[in-house]
Design a protein around this motif. Structure first.
Motif, PDB file in Angstrom:
ATOM      1  N   MET A 119       5.090  -3.139 -17.808  1.00 54.39           N
ATOM      2  CA  MET A 119       5.310  -3.128 -16.366  1.00 54.39           C
ATOM      3  C   MET A 119       4.720  -4.353 -15.682  1.00 54.39           C
ATOM      4  O   MET A 119       5.379  -5.017 -14.875  1.00 54.39           O
ATOM      5  CB  MET A 119       4.696  -1.861 -15.750  1.00 54.39           C
ATOM      6  CG  MET A 119       5.379  -0.565 -16.123  1.00 54.39           C
ATOM      7  SD  MET A 119       7.124  -0.493 -15.627  1.00 54.39           S
ATOM      8  CE  MET A 119       7.897  -0.844 -17.216  1.00 54.39           C
ATOM      9  N   PHE A 120       3.475  -4.671 -16.003  1.00 57.88           N
ATOM     10  CA  PHE A 120       2.852  -5.824 -15.366  1.00 57.88           C
ATOM     11  C   PHE A 120       3.438  -7.127 -15.890  1.00 57.88           C
ATOM     12  O   PHE A 120       3.471  -8.136 -15.169  1.00 57.88           O
ATOM     13  CB  PHE A 120       1.333  -5.774 -15.564  1.00 57.88           C
ATOM     14  CG  PHE A 120       0.653  -4.751 -14.704  1.00 57.88           C
ATOM     15  CD1 PHE A 120       0.555  -4.948 -13.337  1.00 57.88           C
ATOM     16  CD2 PHE A 120       0.140  -3.584 -15.246  1.00 57.88           C
ATOM     17  CE1 PHE A 120      -0.064  -4.000 -12.529  1.00 57.88           C
ATOM     18  CE2 PHE A 120      -0.476  -2.640 -14.451  1.00 57.88           C
ATOM     19  CZ  PHE A 120      -0.579  -2.845 -13.084  1.00 57.88           C
ATOM     20  N   GLY A 121       3.905  -7.099 -17.133  1.00 57.45           N
ATOM     21  CA  GLY A 121       4.625  -8.279 -17.628  1.00 57.45           C
ATOM     22  C   GLY A 121       5.919  -8.487 -16.875  1.00 57.45           C
ATOM     23  O   GLY A 121       6.276  -9.633 -16.515  1.00 57.45           O
TER      24      GLY A 121
ATOM     25  N   TRP B 268       6.905 -11.656 -14.454  1.00 55.58           N
ATOM     26  CA  TRP B 268       8.160 -12.389 -14.646  1.00 55.58           C
ATOM     27  C   TRP B 268       8.978 -12.440 -13.348  1.00 55.58           C
ATOM     28  O   TRP B 268       9.516 -13.474 -12.974  1.00 55.58           O
ATOM     29  CB  TRP B 268       8.959 -11.742 -15.759  1.00 55.58           C
ATOM     30  CG  TRP B 268      10.354 -12.289 -15.902  1.00 55.58           C
ATOM     31  CD1 TRP B 268      11.515 -11.741 -15.474  1.00 55.58           C
ATOM     32  CD2 TRP B 268      10.704 -13.530 -16.526  1.00 55.58           C
ATOM     33  NE1 TRP B 268      12.580 -12.534 -15.779  1.00 55.58           N
ATOM     34  CE2 TRP B 268      12.116 -13.650 -16.433  1.00 55.58           C
ATOM     35  CE3 TRP B 268       9.978 -14.535 -17.157  1.00 55.58           C
ATOM     36  CZ2 TRP B 268      12.803 -14.745 -16.939  1.00 55.58           C
ATOM     37  CZ3 TRP B 268      10.669 -15.627 -17.667  1.00 55.58           C
ATOM     38  CH2 TRP B 268      12.069 -15.713 -17.553  1.00 55.58           C
ATOM     39  N   GLN B 269       9.039 -11.318 -12.652  1.00 54.22           N
ATOM     40  CA  GLN B 269       9.778 -11.272 -11.399  1.00 54.22           C
ATOM     41  C   GLN B 269       9.201 -12.237 -10.367  1.00 54.22           C
ATOM     42  O   GLN B 269       9.931 -12.903  -9.631  1.00 54.22           O
ATOM     43  CB  GLN B 269       9.758  -9.852 -10.828  1.00 54.22           C
ATOM     44  CG  GLN B 269      10.637  -8.869 -11.576  1.00 54.22           C
ATOM     45  CD  GLN B 269      12.114  -9.222 -11.481  1.00 54.22           C
ATOM     46  OE1 GLN B 269      12.713  -9.742 -12.425  1.00 54.22           O
ATOM     47  NE2 GLN B 269      12.691  -8.979 -10.319  1.00 54.22           N
ATOM     48  N   MET B 270       7.894 -12.327 -10.315  1.00 56.12           N
ATOM     49  CA  MET B 270       7.274 -13.256  -9.368  1.00 56.12           C
ATOM     50  C   MET B 270       7.473 -14.702  -9.782  1.00 56.12           C
ATOM     51  O   MET B 270       7.593 -15.603  -8.935  1.00 56.12           O
ATOM     52  CB  MET B 270       5.771 -12.956  -9.254  1.00 56.12           C
ATOM     53  CG  MET B 270       5.449 -11.653  -8.562  1.00 56.12           C
ATOM     54  SD  MET B 270       3.687 -11.413  -8.350  1.00 56.12           S
ATOM     55  CE  MET B 270       3.673  -9.897  -7.409  1.00 56.12           C
TER      56      MET B 270
ATOM     57  N   MET C 175       0.958 -12.459  -0.236  1.00 52.78           N
ATOM     58  CA  MET C 175       2.042 -11.597  -0.696  1.00 52.78           C
ATOM     59  C   MET C 175       1.895 -11.245  -2.169  1.00 52.78           C
ATOM     60  O   MET C 175       2.110 -10.099  -2.583  1.00 52.78           O
ATOM     61  CB  MET C 175       3.383 -12.287  -0.447  1.00 52.78           C
ATOM     62  CG  MET C 175       3.757 -12.404   1.013  1.00 52.78           C
ATOM     63  SD  MET C 175       5.326 -13.270   1.213  1.00 52.78           S
ATOM     64  CE  MET C 175       5.400 -13.413   3.002  1.00 52.78           C
ATOM     65  N   VAL C 176       1.524 -12.242  -2.966  1.00 54.58           N
ATOM     66  CA  VAL C 176       1.344 -11.999  -4.400  1.00 54.58           C
ATOM     67  C   VAL C 176       0.195 -11.022  -4.631  1.00 54.58           C
ATOM     68  O   VAL C 176       0.295 -10.062  -5.412  1.00 54.58           O
ATOM     69  CB  VAL C 176       1.099 -13.321  -5.144  1.00 54.58           C
ATOM     70  CG1 VAL C 176       0.661 -13.059  -6.591  1.00 54.58           C
ATOM     71  CG2 VAL C 176       2.328 -14.191  -5.121  1.00 54.58           C
ATOM     72  N   ALA C 177      -0.927 -11.259  -3.946  1.00 53.77           N
ATOM     73  CA  ALA C 177      -2.080 -10.377  -4.115  1.00 53.77           C
ATOM     74  C   ALA C 177      -1.755  -8.958  -3.668  1.00 53.77           C
ATOM     75  O   ALA C 177      -2.163  -7.976  -4.302  1.00 53.77           O
ATOM     76  CB  ALA C 177      -3.269 -10.937  -3.333  1.00 53.77           C
ATOM     77  N   GLN C 178      -1.041  -8.844  -2.545  1.00 61.08           N
ATOM     78  CA  GLN C 178      -0.684  -7.511  -2.055  1.00 61.08           C
ATOM     79  C   GLN C 178       0.237  -6.787  -3.030  1.00 61.08           C
ATOM     80  O   GLN C 178       0.106  -5.573  -3.264  1.00 61.08           O
ATOM     81  CB  GLN C 178      -0.027  -7.624  -0.687  1.00 61.08           C
ATOM     82  CG  GLN C 178       0.270  -6.272  -0.055  1.00 61.08           C
ATOM     83  CD  GLN C 178       0.919  -6.403   1.298  1.00 61.08           C
ATOM     84  OE1 GLN C 178       1.621  -7.375   1.554  1.00 61.08           O
ATOM     85  NE2 GLN C 178       0.686  -5.439   2.176  1.00 61.08           N
ATOM     86  N   THR C 179       1.172  -7.499  -3.621  1.00 64.39           N
ATOM     87  CA  THR C 179       2.077  -6.887  -4.595  1.00 64.39           C
ATOM     88  C   THR C 179       1.313  -6.376  -5.812  1.00 64.39           C
ATOM     89  O   THR C 179       1.542  -5.258  -6.279  1.00 64.39           O
ATOM     90  CB  THR C 179       3.146  -7.899  -5.021  1.00 64.39           C
ATOM     91  OG1 THR C 179       3.873  -8.335  -3.866  1.00 64.39           O
ATOM     92  CG2 THR C 179       4.113  -7.278  -6.022  1.00 64.39           C
ATOM     93  N   TRP C 180       0.409  -7.210  -6.315  1.00 58.48           N
ATOM     94  CA  TRP C 180      -0.383  -6.789  -7.467  1.00 58.48           C
ATOM     95  C   TRP C 180      -1.276  -5.595  -7.121  1.00 58.48           C
ATOM     96  O   TRP C 180      -1.414  -4.652  -7.900  1.00 58.48           O
ATOM     97  CB  TRP C 180      -1.239  -7.950  -7.984  1.00 58.48           C
ATOM     98  CG  TRP C 180      -0.478  -8.888  -8.847  1.00 58.48           C
ATOM     99  CD1 TRP C 180       0.109 -10.056  -8.476  1.00 58.48           C
ATOM    100  CD2 TRP C 180      -0.206  -8.735 -10.237  1.00 58.48           C
ATOM    101  NE1 TRP C 180       0.735 -10.655  -9.537  1.00 58.48           N
ATOM    102  CE2 TRP C 180       0.553  -9.860 -10.640  1.00 58.48           C
ATOM    103  CE3 TRP C 180      -0.518  -7.771 -11.182  1.00 58.48           C
ATOM    104  CZ2 TRP C 180       0.997 -10.040 -11.946  1.00 58.48           C
ATOM    105  CZ3 TRP C 180      -0.086  -7.953 -12.482  1.00 58.48           C
ATOM    106  CH2 TRP C 180       0.666  -9.070 -12.856  1.00 58.48           C
ATOM    107  N   LEU C 181      -1.900  -5.630  -5.937  1.00 60.58           N
ATOM    108  CA  LEU C 181      -2.777  -4.530  -5.536  1.00 60.58           C
ATOM    109  C   LEU C 181      -1.998  -3.229  -5.406  1.00 60.58           C
ATOM    110  O   LEU C 181      -2.462  -2.163  -5.840  1.00 60.58           O
ATOM    111  CB  LEU C 181      -3.446  -4.886  -4.204  1.00 60.58           C
ATOM    112  CG  LEU C 181      -4.464  -3.864  -3.668  1.00 60.58           C
ATOM    113  CD1 LEU C 181      -5.621  -3.711  -4.650  1.00 60.58           C
ATOM    114  CD2 LEU C 181      -4.976  -4.282  -2.299  1.00 60.58           C
TER     115      LEU C 181
END
Length: 461
Positions: free
Chosen positions: A146-148, A152-154, A183-189
């Motif tokens: 999932m995190f991979g 990849w999507q990002m 945005m990247v940090a929020q998506t990961w969180l």
């Protein structure tokens, strides 16, 4: 003091080496509910996809036909029909669907209903997997995938860049971080909270189920032990009754032997004798009847005894107490005011109480008073002995009258001093020996009552 390694802590928390295997209390009903849940979510996934398509939210869906979107949406939710029967297989299938669909038709994987499905699938795998080691491996593999996929999507997507440019955020950042970094940090969180929340919730549920199973097992063990203690108490009390009745019956047999010898001598003298031989013969008849009745009750009560028992070393072999000795129980100087009352009809009827009945009444009063002194807040108690030779019309057991003892007090149970209840078991065993009645329990007006009524032998031939 050695500190536990992180791997050991994680392994213990997930129950990797635990023997507990969670299963539904009612498997058929639980699996039937899963079927309805899976079918409901499948329908909701298809309906939700059509609503999104009709609202124009799927502009980026490309040239994919509508039926394909419906099939992919339904296929993501349908495996939940067996989610608790095969939790790890369902997790692997659903997350494989997520990866394949997410790489080919991302709008399907991002639908709200399927997001709920992915969360529920991960939760179910952690909460219901029976092989905890396999669960840890499958869940770890799914998280890596999932995190991979998210990374990849990002990496390949320019959506965040385009959004920031369209809103003018790159020229005038509103916060401490750049818009793209935020945005990247929020998506990961969000994703970390999403996946780890499902895992934590599932594991907490699994721990709760294990705790309930342990409590149920402990309760069953306590119940078995209590039953065993009760059985042993019954056996011990019956052996005590056997020894006591042995002494009483032995007395009657001795009387029979003496009177038989006297009758034989009188009959041998013929008319020369000055004493009527009918007197010792009547004594023999009465003593033999009494002995047979007592032995019949003894055999009936002790029929099922299977344990070996014997007389304890140093046991007191003095004459057994009877009705006349109950009055001595009130003389203990321990702060409890005990009164004693004897009611006999006719007067002197207490002298006709057989030894076995008198002994049982004495032991009942003794045990009841001991319970009051140990386990009650009572300051006063009353002991009443009633002997009535008149037949009881509505109960054939008492056609020869009855002898009873009643112990009442004015207190309540003392906190933290509850007994084992085995003494009351012994009282009921004695009552059963003589086919009598027992009334044991709290009184409506306050206090506690122990009353035992035993049948008297019928007088006459």
């Amino acid at each position: 003091m050695l500190r536990a390694r992180p791997a050991d802590v994680i392994s213990e928390w997930f129950g990797v080496d635990d023997d507990f295997e969670r299963s539904p209390a009612d498997p058929r009903a639980s699996y039937r509910h899963d079927v309805w849940l899976g079918l409901t979510l499948t329908v909701l996934a298809v309906v939700g996809m059509e609503l999104s398509r009709s609202a124009g939210y799927l502009v980026q869906a490309g040239d994919h036909p509508a039926w394909l979107l419906y099939v992919l949406s339904g296929a993501g939710a349908l495996p939940l029909v067996v989610r608790r029967r095969y939790p790890l297989a369902v997790l692997a299938v659903v997350y494989a669907h997520f990866l394949l669909v997410g790489l080919t038709v991302p709008v399907v994987a991002m639908s709200q209903v399927l997001q709920v499905v992915y969360f529920m699938t991960l939760y179910t795998a952690v909460a219901w997997a029976r092989d905890r080691r396999a669960m840890l491996i499958v869940v770890t593999a799914c998280l890596v995938a999932m995190f991979g996929w998210l990374f990849w999507q990002m990496a390949v997507s320019s959506g965040m860049q385009e959004y920031a440019e369209s809103e003018g955020l790159l020229a005038d950042p509103p916060g401490f971080l750049s818009p793209l970094d935020a945005m990247v940090a929020q998506t990961w969180l969000t994703n970390i909270a999403y996946f780890l929340g499902a895992i934590a919730l599932g594991q907490v549920t699994w721990h709760a189920a294990r705790r309930r199973a342990q409590l149920a097992e402990q309760a069953a063990t306590i119940e078995r032990q209590a039953a065993e203690l009760g059985r042993r108490a019954v056996v011990t009390e019956r052996l005590r009754i056997a020894r006591e009745l042995h002494d009483v019956v032995a007395h009657h047999v001795s009387v029979i032997g003496i009177q038989a010898a006297a009758a034989r001598r009188l009959l041998a003298k013929g008319d020369a004798g000055t004493q009527d031989p009918q007197v010792p013969l009547a004594t023999i008849e009465s003593a033999s009847r009494d002995a047979v009745e007592q032995m019949r009750g003894l055999v009936g009560t002790l029929r099922d005894i299977g344990d070996d028992g014997g007389t304890a070393a140093g046991e007191d072999r003095s004459p057994e107490p009877g009705v006349a000795d109950i009055g001595r129980l009130v003389d203990a100087d321990d702060g409890l005011d005990v009164s004693y009352t004897l009611v006999a009809e006719p007067v002197g009827a207490e002298g006709s109480v057989p030894g076995a009945l008198g002994l049982s009444l004495y032991r009942t009063a003794q045990e009841a008073l001991a319970n009051v002194r140990k386990h009650s807040t009572a300051r006063a108690a009353g002991v009443t002995v009633r002997v009535d030779r008149r037949p009881v019309a509505d109960d054939r057991r008492f056609r020869g009258g009855y002898a009873e003892v009643e112990v009442v007090d004015d207190g309540r149970a003392r906190p933290g001093s509850s007994g084992s209840g085995l003494g009351l078991v012994g009282i009921r065993e004695r009552v059963a020996t003589h086919h009598g009645l027992a009334e044991i329990g709290p009184r409506v007006t306050g206090g506690y009552r122990v009353r035992v009524r035993l049948p008297m032998p019928v007088e006459g031939p």
